[in-house]
Design an enzyme around this catalytic site. Structure first.
Site, PDB file in Angstrom:
ATOM      1  N   SER A 144      19.020 -44.658  77.250  1.00 45.96           N
ATOM      2  CA  SER A 144      19.678 -44.227  78.480  1.00 45.96           C
ATOM      3  C   SER A 144      18.712 -43.401  79.320  1.00 45.96           C
ATOM      4  O   SER A 144      17.852 -42.690  78.775  1.00 45.96           O
ATOM      5  CB  SER A 144      20.914 -43.385  78.156  1.00 45.96           C
ATOM      6  OG  SER A 144      21.484 -42.853  79.339  1.00 45.96           O
ATOM      7  N   TYR A 157      25.070 -36.273  73.993  1.00 44.48           N
ATOM      8  CA  TYR A 157      24.792 -37.689  74.247  1.00 44.48           C
ATOM      9  C   TYR A 157      23.348 -37.868  74.705  1.00 44.48           C
ATOM     10  O   TYR A 157      22.630 -38.748  74.211  1.00 44.48           O
ATOM     11  CB  TYR A 157      25.755 -38.209  75.311  1.00 44.48           C
ATOM     12  CG  TYR A 157      25.421 -39.577  75.845  1.00 44.48           C
ATOM     13  CD1 TYR A 157      25.793 -40.720  75.159  1.00 44.48           C
ATOM     14  CD2 TYR A 157      24.739 -39.733  77.063  1.00 44.48           C
ATOM     15  CE1 TYR A 157      25.497 -41.983  75.657  1.00 44.48           C
ATOM     16  CE2 TYR A 157      24.439 -40.987  77.563  1.00 44.48           C
ATOM     17  CZ  TYR A 157      24.818 -42.105  76.856  1.00 44.48           C
ATOM     18  OH  TYR A 157      24.507 -43.353  77.355  1.00 44.48           O
TER      19      TYR A 157
END
Length: 270
Positions: A144, A157
């Site tokens: 990501s 995250y």
């Protein structure tokens, strides 16, 4: 263009929604034989049919939650009926919670880490022996852009995706001698456009997804900190745009590429 994926067995985890679904469909167009892993059996059945219609050499769905350490064995069992695994796409990931770290629940930290990083470790550990024995293989991890810049209000995250990126690099060093390539993509703000990609487990699902919760409590300051812009004429990416890079890295066309993390961000990080 021949991506040299015809008949090759590819495992796609988190395959029933968003990026994973788009990758599965892209690999199907290239004639791969697909092992599709997810938790939503209904979405899995639809995906199998869609992949077969796009000329996948084969397609089977494995209902499994990769949080369960026993799940990779189920995937390998399914592969025995199809053929040796040539490609692994570690796409499972998501958000257990969102918010400022100071307000976070320590009881949820490990859930975020395990969902985004532990699943990658378990699935990769399961397929590597076979790839090493055959002296060939391609692994594509889905990281990501959060790992590169730190997504505001997604602290754990972001850290877990950073671990995925680091693991990609070090694993490429370890397994290159066995003819195995390992790369990652780092998606930015990818919003599903097809309702069929919103499985029950999707974080974008309006009823069950984490992103549908708590939006009313986000302040204007929070929104301003989150604000970024792209330079490609639209603010968000589509799952298909992520799939294009993942399919390329999985293919023989990327035979001289390993240990890389590719942001697919529309220039948002510039």
């Amino acid at each position: 263009m021949d991506f040299q994926l015809q008949g090759k067995v590819a495992v796609v985890t988190g395959a029933t929604a968003n990026i994973g679904r788009a990758i599965a469909l892209d690999l199907a167009v290239e004639g791969a034989a697909l092992i599709l892993v997810g938790r939503d059996a209904q979405a899995g059945a639809r995906l199998v049919e869609d992949c077969r219609q796009r000329r996948a050499a084969d397609a089977v769905f494995v209902a499994a939650d990769l949080i369960d350490p026993a799940s990779p064995a189920k995937v390998l069992e399914a592969a025995e009926a199809i053929g040796p695994i040539a490609v692994l796409v570690n796409n499972v990931g998501g958000n257990v919670d969102q918010g400022l770290f100071v307000d976070s629940d320590p009881g949820k930290w490990m859930a975020d880490i395990d969902l985004n990083f532990g699943t990658v470790l378990r699935m990769t550990h399961a397929v590597l022996p076979g790839m090493i024995a055959r002296k060939t293989g391609a692994i594509v991890n889905v990281g990501s852009t959060a790992a590169l810049v730190g997504d505001y209000m997604l602290p754990v995250y972001s850290a877990a995706k950073g671990a995925v990126h680091s693991f990609t690099v070090v694993l490429a060093k370890e397994v290159g001698q066995h003819g195995i390539r390992v790369n990652a993509i780092a998606p930015y703000a990818t919003i599903p456009t097809d309702p069929a990609s919103l499985s029950a487990g999707s974080r974008f699902n309006p009823e069950t997804g984490v992103f549908s919760k708590g939006q009313a409590s986000v302040s204007e300051e929070d929104r301003a900190i989150r604000q970024r812009r792209t330079f490609v004429g639209k603010p968000f990416a589509s799952p298909e745009e992520m799939a294009a890079m993942a399919t390329f890295l999985a293919s023989g066309r990327a035979s001289f590429i390993t240990g890389q993390v590719y942001p697919v961000d529309g220039g948002a990080l510039l």
